[in-house]
Each structure stands twice: as structure tokens, then as C-alpha cells.
Design an enzyme around this catalytic site. Structure first.
Site, PDB file in Angstrom:
ATOM      1  N   GLU A 118      46.503  45.644  46.004  1.00 51.39           N
ATOM      2  CA  GLU A 118      45.945  44.298  46.059  1.00 51.39           C
ATOM      3  C   GLU A 118      45.381  43.975  47.440  1.00 51.39           C
ATOM      4  OE1 GLU A 118      45.171  40.696  43.928  1.00 51.39           O
ATOM      5  OE2 GLU A 118      46.130  42.537  43.228  1.00 51.39           O
ATOM      6  N   THR A 160      42.039  40.272  40.164  1.00 49.85           N
ATOM      7  CA  THR A 160      42.676  41.577  40.008  1.00 49.85           C
ATOM      8  C   THR A 160      42.294  42.240  38.692  1.00 49.85           C
ATOM      9  OG1 THR A 160      44.553  40.805  41.319  1.00 49.85           O
ATOM     10  CG2 THR A 160      44.880  42.796  40.016  1.00 49.85           C
TER      11      THR A 160
END
Length: 251
Positions: A118, A160
Site C-alpha cells: 500500500e 487499492t
């Protein structure tokens, strides 16, 4: 006060405008996008609602409801001429990527691991701060790998999930919303399903709730045999949890 008596007036207007917007939207010819009065009314109606209700809970949920309903009624068609153009492009593209290269088959029979980190960007690779190497393990891995340093994110509102979708399906994400949530039941030629056809067992691991970004639905559709989420991991919440879930070392 969260809800005032006058808000009922705006809510009634929102329902009427939403209904008109859906009716107009369903009546459009959606073979190709076009700029017309009907299109402008349909697409701008929700912005009028949000502007009228403000940016509070009612405005947000009204807009979110509209986008969900819009996805249910969307039905795009492709005319014969465009279909032939697309088909020819894929025919030529598949022929090009099917050509022999020195790299074809070099990883045959090997395990395939994709690690998505991430918010990581390439500028930190091979960099140090005050003598401390930022990504020592990734640096070493890059030395023995094919390393693509001109790789840029194509994320939109799906964040994401957009990154996952782009890597696994080689497709661009949506300009608005998330593919994982709006179109999880579509047919995709995704990496997990391709690997399965070649005899691989496929699994995904994410130490957070399975339903977040609708992963529990999308992962099955794109070919993962198993999905290990937060409920599959046993750990000490006080010692191993950081932010939303299990820390990287524990994971």
C-alpha cells in the site's frame, strides 16, 4: 442537530429528481456516449441533489444510492462496425504478444507471488536517508529480477481495488466508483484464472475484512480458489495490530 424539519423538503425534491434522472437515463441510447439535453439532465441531476442537500449524510447517501441503482440499469451495446474494429485489434494484439521472445517460458513451473504494498512508489527504491537504506530487501530483489522502473499507478476512486484490478486483469479502472463493487460479476480474463487453467492452485491473502472492497465476491470471480482474510488469522490485537489490522511482520 443532525436532521432538521426543513430537510424533509430537500429529501422530497431529491426523490423526485432521482426518479426523473433514472427514467431519463434508461431512455438514452447508450451505444455511444453523446452530449445531449437528456444526457446532461440524467448525469447532472445527482449533482443538483448534492448541491441542494449539502455535503452532509443525506447528500452523500442519496448520491451513493443513485450510483448503485445506475449500475443495475446500465446496459451498453456495441454496433457491428465497432465490434469488428475491436475484434481486429485484439487479433493483431494477440498475434504480437504471442511472438517468441528470449523471456518466453523462463518461469514455467515456478511459483507466482504478487506482493502489493500500500502507497509504495518507486522513488524510494535504492534510496537512503541519513545512511539508512529505505528498502534493502526490495533493492536486492530488483538486482535479480526484471525491474520496471517506469511503472505508474492508474488509480481512480477505487484506490487499492483499482491497483489490484489493473495488475490482475490488465485493464483500466473506472473513472467513478470501483470495478470491484460496481461490476464484480462481469467476465474477466484475469491472472488467477489463467494460472488455474495452467494447473496452478490460487490463493489471496489480505489481513482485513473479507468484504472490504467487495473482495470476497470479486476474488472468486477472477479465479482465486481461496481467500484468507482477517477472520483466518489469530493474533494478539494489542501487540500485533497496527491501524486497521495485523502488522506486516505478523502477517
Amino acid at each position: 442537530m443532525l436532521f432538521r424539519s426543513t430537510d424533509w423538503i430537500f429529501l422530497a425534491e431529491a426523490v423526485v429528481t432521482l426518479t426523473l434522472g433514472i427514467i431519463t437515463f434508461r431512455s438514452l441510447d447508450r451505444t455511444k456516449p453523446k452530449l445531449s439535453a437528456a444526457n446532461v439532465i440524467a448525469k447532472s441531476s445527482m449533482f443538483v441533489i448534492v448541491a441542494a442537500l449539502g455535503t452532509g449524510l443525506i447528500g452523500f447517501h442519496t448520491f451513493d444510492t443513485y450510483r448503485s441503482i445506475e449500475g443495475l440499469f446500465q446496459s451498453y451495446t456495441v454496433n457491428a462496425n465497432d465490434y469488428n474494429i475491436y475484434k481486429q485489434w485484439f487479433r493483431e494484439h494477440n498475434a504480437a504478444i504471442g511472438a517468441d521472445t528470449p523471456y518466453r517460458g523462463i518461469a514455467k513451473g515456478k511459483n507466482v507471488l504478487i506482493v502489493q504494498i500500500e502507497a509504495l512508489q518507486s522513488f524510494v527504491i535504492n534510496k537512503s536517508i541519513d545512511g539508512q537504506i529505505i528498502t534493502p530487501n526490495l533493492n536486492e530483489l530488483a538486482k535479480e529480477s526484471l525491474y520496471f522502473d517506469h511503472f505508474y499507478h492508474q488509480n481512480a476512486q477505487g484506490r487499492t481495488s483499482d491497483a489490484e484490478f489493473t495488475v490482475k486483469a490488465s485493464l483500466q479502472p473506472l473513472a467513478a466508483g470501483s470495478v470491484y463493487i460496481r461490476f464484480p460479476k462481469n467476465d474477466y480474463e484475469a491472472l488467477p484464472s489463467i494460472l488455474k487453467r495452467n494447473g496452478y492452485d490460487t490463493a489471496a491473502f489480505h489481513a482485513f475484512r473479507a468484504g472490504f472492497w467487495n473482495r470476497n465476491v470479486m476474488y472468486r470471480n477472477i479465479g482465486y480458489n481461496r481467500f484468507y482474510s482477517a477472520s483466518d488469522f489469530v493474533y494478539d490485537e494489542k501487540k500485533e495490530r497496527i491501524g486497521w489490522g495485523l502488522n506486516d511482520i505478523g502477517f
